[in-house]
Every structure is written in structure tokens, then in C-alpha cells.
Scaffold this motif. Structure first.
Motif, short mmCIF file in Angstrom:
data_model
loop_
_atom_site.label_atom_id
_atom_site.label_comp_id
_atom_site.label_asym_id
_atom_site.label_seq_id
_atom_site.Cartn_x
_atom_site.Cartn_y
_atom_site.Cartn_z
N HIS A 31 39.84 22.77 23.43
CA HIS A 31 38.72 23.59 23.51
C HIS A 31 38.80 24.66 22.55
CE1 HIS A 31 38.14 21.66 27.74
NE2 HIS A 31 37.34 21.05 26.64
N LEU A 32 39.88 25.43 22.68
CA LEU A 32 39.94 26.54 21.70
C LEU A 32 39.78 26.20 20.14
CD1 LEU A 32 42.58 28.98 23.39
CD2 LEU A 32 40.41 29.37 22.97
N LEU A 33 40.57 25.12 19.76
CA LEU A 33 40.29 24.53 18.49
C LEU A 33 39.06 24.31 18.24
CD1 LEU A 33 41.65 23.51 15.85
CD2 LEU A 33 42.04 21.34 16.98
N LEU A 34 38.36 23.21 19.00
CA LEU A 34 36.79 23.12 18.70
C LEU A 34 35.98 24.24 18.70
CD1 LEU A 34 36.54 19.79 21.04
CD2 LEU A 34 36.85 19.80 18.40
N PHE A 35 36.34 25.34 19.55
CA PHE A 35 35.40 26.54 19.30
C PHE A 35 35.75 27.16 18.00
CE2 PHE A 35 34.83 31.08 20.15
CZ PHE A 35 33.69 31.31 20.51
N ASN A 36 36.93 27.39 17.72
CA ASN A 36 37.31 28.03 16.43
C ASN A 36 36.70 27.22 15.29
OD1 ASN A 36 38.92 30.16 17.17
ND2 ASN A 36 40.65 28.99 17.25
N ILE A 37 36.74 25.89 15.21
CA ILE A 37 35.92 25.19 14.06
C ILE A 37 34.47 25.39 14.00
CG2 ILE A 37 35.54 22.53 13.48
CD1 ILE A 37 38.26 22.11 14.25
N TRP A 38 33.99 25.34 15.37
CA TRP A 38 32.43 25.62 15.21
C TRP A 38 32.14 26.82 14.90
CZ3 TRP A 38 29.68 29.02 18.74
CH2 TRP A 38 28.51 28.76 18.80
N ILE A 39 32.66 28.10 15.51
CA ILE A 39 32.46 29.29 14.65
C ILE A 39 32.81 29.38 13.31
CG2 ILE A 39 33.55 31.83 14.68
CD1 ILE A 39 31.77 31.31 17.32
N SER A 40 33.76 28.70 12.67
CA SER A 40 33.91 28.79 11.30
C SER A 40 32.76 28.06 10.39
CB SER A 40 35.42 28.01 10.82
OG SER A 40 36.47 28.77 11.36
N LEU A 41 32.35 27.00 10.93
CA LEU A 41 31.10 26.40 10.61
C LEU A 41 30.03 26.95 10.53
CD1 LEU A 41 31.70 22.49 11.59
CD2 LEU A 41 32.20 23.53 9.39
N LYS A 42 29.64 27.85 11.58
CA LYS A 42 28.63 28.53 11.71
C LYS A 42 28.47 29.81 10.84
CE LYS A 42 26.11 31.13 15.15
NZ LYS A 42 26.08 31.74 16.95
N ASN A 43 29.89 30.35 10.68
CA ASN A 43 29.92 31.42 9.82
C ASN A 43 29.58 31.03 8.35
OD1 ASN A 43 30.41 33.45 11.76
ND2 ASN A 43 32.52 33.20 11.69
N TRP A 44 30.36 29.68 8.07
CA TRP A 44 30.08 29.51 6.53
C TRP A 44 28.72 28.99 6.42
CZ3 TRP A 44 29.14 24.57 4.53
CH2 TRP A 44 29.40 24.36 2.95
N LYS A 45 27.94 28.51 7.12
CA LYS A 45 26.37 28.12 7.12
C LYS A 45 25.68 29.53 6.79
CE LYS A 45 26.24 23.79 9.29
NZ LYS A 45 25.46 22.89 10.40
N ASN A 46 26.03 30.17 7.35
CA ASN A 46 25.24 31.73 7.46
C ASN A 46 25.70 32.44 6.18
OD1 ASN A 46 23.92 31.11 9.51
ND2 ASN A 46 25.21 32.05 10.83
N ARG A 47 26.48 32.22 5.48
CA ARG A 47 27.46 32.83 4.35
C ARG A 47 26.30 32.86 3.25
NH1 ARG A 47 33.07 31.52 2.00
NH2 ARG A 47 33.00 33.05 0.28
N VAL A 48 26.22 33.98 2.50
CA VAL A 48 25.26 34.27 1.33
C VAL A 48 26.17 33.87 -0.01
CG1 VAL A 48 23.86 35.66 -0.10
CG2 VAL A 48 23.89 35.67 2.46
N PHE A 49 26.10 32.75 -0.55
CA PHE A 49 26.63 32.54 -1.90
C PHE A 49 26.02 33.24 -2.94
CE2 PHE A 49 27.52 28.77 0.75
CZ PHE A 49 28.89 28.87 1.04
N GLU A 50 26.84 33.84 -3.89
CA GLU A 50 26.26 34.72 -4.97
C GLU A 50 26.55 33.94 -6.41
OE1 GLU A 50 26.82 38.90 -4.87
OE2 GLU A 50 27.61 38.57 -2.64
#
Length: 50
Positions: A31-50
Motif C-alpha cells: 500500500h505504501l508503494l502504491l501510494f508513493n507511485i500515485w503521489i509521484s504521478l500526481k506531482n509529475w502531471k502537475n509539473r510545469v515544463f519549461e
């Protein structure tokens, strides 16, 4: 019931409880692994690429 049978029964119960604890720990780690993956994907999608 003799002493050896009682010892074997107690040992079997102990091993069963140990494996149950181990399974619960593995589930928590999964569960911790899946949560960490979910958070990482969420942060990656919200990231602004320059």
C-alpha cells in the motif's frame, strides 16, 4: 493428549500467527508503494515544463 502433541499444536499456532503478521506487513508495504507511485504521478502531471 501427550506433551509432544501439545508442543506441536502450540508451534503450529505460533507459526500461523507469525505468517499472518508477515502477510500484514507485506500488504502495508504494498500500500505504501502504491501510494508513493500515485503521489509521484500526481506531482509529475502537475509539473510545469519549461
Amino acid at each position: 493428549m501427550d506433551i509432544e502433541l501439545i508442543k506441536r499444536m502450540m508451534d503450529a499456532c505460533y507459526q500461523a500467527s507469525e505468517s499472518e503478521i508477515c502477510c500484514r506487513l507485506c500488504q502495508m508495504e504494498l500500500h505504501l508503494l502504491l501510494f508513493n507511485i500515485w503521489i509521484s504521478l500526481k506531482n509529475w502531471k502537475n509539473r510545469v515544463f519549461e
